[in-house]
Design an enzyme around this catalytic site. Structure first.
Site, short mmCIF file in Angstrom:
data_model
loop_
_atom_site.label_atom_id
_atom_site.label_comp_id
_atom_site.label_asym_id
_atom_site.label_seq_id
_atom_site.Cartn_x
_atom_site.Cartn_y
_atom_site.Cartn_z
N LYS A 1 -4.01 2.99 0.55
CA LYS A 1 -5.09 3.40 0.49
C LYS A 1 -5.23 4.42 1.44
O LYS A 1 -3.32 5.02 1.61
CB LYS A 1 -4.93 2.56 1.98
CG LYS A 1 -6.14 1.26 2.41
CD LYS A 1 -6.59 0.59 2.95
CE LYS A 1 -6.10 -0.74 3.55
NZ LYS A 1 -6.73 -1.47 4.84
N ASP B 1 0.25 -1.30 -0.17
CA ASP B 1 0.02 0.05 -0.55
C ASP B 1 0.67 0.81 0.16
O ASP B 1 2.11 1.05 -0.30
CB ASP B 1 -0.62 -0.09 0.70
CG ASP B 1 -0.14 -0.32 2.58
OD1 ASP B 1 0.50 0.57 2.68
OD2 ASP B 1 -0.93 -1.36 2.84
N MET C 1 -2.88 8.72 12.52
CA MET C 1 -4.00 8.95 12.00
C MET C 1 -4.38 10.22 12.58
O MET C 1 -5.81 9.85 12.89
CB MET C 1 -4.66 7.76 11.56
CG MET C 1 -4.11 6.59 10.70
SD MET C 1 -5.13 5.24 10.85
CE MET C 1 -4.70 4.13 11.97
N1 SAH Z 1 1.35 -0.38 10.77
C1 SAH Z 1 0.96 1.34 10.75
C2 SAH Z 1 0.18 2.20 10.98
C3 SAH Z 1 -0.35 2.64 9.36
S1 SAH Z 1 -1.99 3.48 10.34
C4 SAH Z 1 2.38 1.35 11.97
O1 SAH Z 1 2.44 0.42 12.30
O2 SAH Z 1 3.62 2.13 11.45
C5 SAH Z 1 -1.78 4.98 9.36
C6 SAH Z 1 -0.82 5.72 10.49
O3 SAH Z 1 0.23 5.17 10.89
C7 SAH Z 1 -0.80 7.37 9.57
O4 SAH Z 1 -1.50 8.09 9.42
C8 SAH Z 1 0.79 7.89 10.62
O5 SAH Z 1 -0.29 8.74 11.86
C9 SAH Z 1 1.01 6.57 11.11
N2 SAH Z 1 2.07 7.05 10.18
C10 SAH Z 1 3.01 5.85 9.36
N3 SAH Z 1 4.06 5.47 9.24
C11 SAH Z 1 4.31 7.11 9.11
C12 SAH Z 1 5.46 7.63 9.20
N4 SAH Z 1 6.66 6.99 8.69
N5 SAH Z 1 6.22 8.82 10.09
C13 SAH Z 1 4.59 9.00 10.88
N6 SAH Z 1 3.51 8.44 10.40
C14 SAH Z 1 3.46 7.14 10.04
#
Ligand code: SAH
Length: 441
Positions: free
Chosen positions: A249, A227, A362
């Site tokens: 997504k 994704d 998020m």
């Molecule tokens: N599975 C992922 C999270 C997915 S939900 C994890 O473990 O990181 C998606 C949210 O994760 C985004 O809206 C943001 O809040 C956060 N996120 C994911 N990657 C990020 C990054 N590199 N920097 C900051 N926030 C991040």
């Protein structure tokens, strides 16, 4: 190519070791492991070379080294003097060993340091128990030959067995099960191949934050379903000819609905493919990995989960923000700021409790509501907070201040990358780390 690579059979053969010291001891250890009979001497005499298959020297007098080298050349005996290329008729590679497997790396003598760095890289990607996979293959060699007569079919079968479930079990040290899985695969060799799904955490962006297990999965995948949060840098590490399917997504803009992704994974696995479902961060943290795992289990598809560095960890590390702190945060809470049916359904009284750090995923779009909910339950509006965009990647950006300040400034600051919100006293207690250039990253 400056040198011809070869592996010598020294079982029971005599090898002259001339000189003394640590470097020579290291060679002696390897030679003994290869079954050589060592003839050790401090000074060179022609008789010492009688019947020798090889000579190795270090820490001996210059005259002895020169005489040894000359004599070996005349008699056709391979000779190596440690760190003296002018006295060598062969050089030794940097080696990586995994039980029955030996890998040699040579830069043709140009840079032993580089050879060692390459060795470290290979060392890091080869699972420690790789030798068990070789042993597994060897123990079934005759049976495979007997059952699968055509050579190409045998190769296809072995590729599958030595990268599939039997290999995974052998790598995990589960030898009996590995043998059973191998035998079962062999029994059904002509039947359709069985697919497999790995739910893999791609980490926050930087490729060198992948786990070694994730790297291996990427290297072996037939197809990768990924994704939007997965960086190009990470995708580049996948097998060149692996098919890539984007099911990106975005908030409120789901390219492929979750049920569609579940069905896709199941269908691909049923075609007999090795499927990697690659997700940003960790698959089990706000990644809907749980739903995919459930769907796979219900469909009877074998799967495993490979964890990744979740956004909170990647962001905090690079921003120098300790997520826990002995004085300020004895608790760390992962929260989603995503609304369900337009509502923020969170237990604000628990979240406003002191002594913890909130890692809110998020949460950018709902920041004003989050702030209001926290303040309503008594959180101090001056509590340190940070917004971190594209954390754990070279493009990381941060907005720091009190919860009040960042809420006010967020709309003007926000870009289009994923953003994590951190709130808590510990967020104000960091020290800024320097990002070191990794010598061989
Ligand atoms: N599975 C992922 C999270 C997915 S939900 C994890 O473990 O990181 C998606 C949210 O994760 C985004 O809206 C943001 O809040 C956060 N996120 C994911 N990657 C990020 C990054 N590199 N920097 C900051 N926030 C991040």
């Amino acid at each position: 190519m400056r040198h011809f690579p070869a592996f010598l059979d020294l079982q029971g053969r005599s090898v002259l070791l001339l000189g003394a010291g640590e470097a020579l001891e290291a060679k002696a250890t390897l030679l003994r492991a290869a079954g050589a009979v060592l003839r050790e001497a401090a000074h060179y005499e022609p008789a010492l070379l009688e019947g020798c298959a090889m000579a190795v020297a270090a820490g001996a007098a210059q005259a002895d080294l020169a005489a040894l080298h000359a004599a070996c050349l005349t008699r056709g005996i391979p000779v190596n003097v440690v760190d003296r290329p002018e006295f060598c008729s062969f050089i030794t590679p940097a080696i990586i060993t995994r039980e029955g497997i030996t890998i040699g790396v040579s830069t043709g003598g140009a840079s032993p340091v580089l050879a060692r760095l390459i060795r470290q890289k290979i060392e890091a990607v080869l699972p420690p128990l790789l030798g068990r996979v070789a042993a597994l293959g060897a123990s079934f060699q005759a049976a495979v030959r007997a059952r699968i007569l055509s050579l190409p079919a045998r190769r296809v079968f072995l590729e599958r067995a030595l990268t599939g479930t039997p290999a995974d079990l052998a790598l995990a040290g589960r030898q009996k099960e590995a043998e059973a899985a191998f035998a079962q695969l062999l029994e059904t060799a002509e039947a359709a191949p069985r697919g497999f799904v790995q739910l893999v955490g791609a980490g926050p962006g930087a490729a060198d934050l992948l786990t070694l297990r994730a790297l291996r999965a990427l290297g072996e995948a037939d197809v990768i379903v990924h994704d939007r949060l997965v960086s190009a840098e990470v995708l580049d590490l996948a097998r060149r000819d692996a098919r890539r399917i984007f099911v990106g997504k975005q908030r409120a803009l789901h390219c492929v609905p979750q049920e569609g992704i579940n069905t896709l994974l199941i269908e691909l696995a049923r075609e007999g493919l090795r499927v990697v479902r690659l997700k940003g961060g960790d698959p089990f943290i706000f990644g809907r990995g749980g739903e995919e795992a459930q769907a796979l289990a219900e469909a009877g598809i074998p799967f495993e989960v490979v964890p990744g560095v979740t956004a909170a960890l990647g962001c905090a590390a690079q921003a120098g923000i300790p997520l826990t702190h002995r004085d300020a945060a004895r608790m760390l809470t992962f929260v989603t700021g995503h609304t369900r049916d337009g509502k923020l359904d969170l237990d604000f009284s628990a979240l406003a409790r002191p002594g913890q750090t909130l890692a809110i995923y998020m949460g950018l779009a709902t920041l004003p509501e989050l702030r209001a909910g926290l303040l309503r339950e008594g959180l101090n509006p001056n509590t340190p907070a940070a917004l971190i965009e594209r954390g754990g990647s070279p493009q990381q950006r941060e907005l720091r201040g009190s919860l009040n300040e960042i809420t006010a400034r967020a709309p003007a600051w926000a870009g289009d990358g994923p953003v994590l919100l951190l709130v808590g006293e510990a967020v104000g207690m960091g020290a800024l780390p320097e990002r070191l250039e990794h010598a061989f990253a």
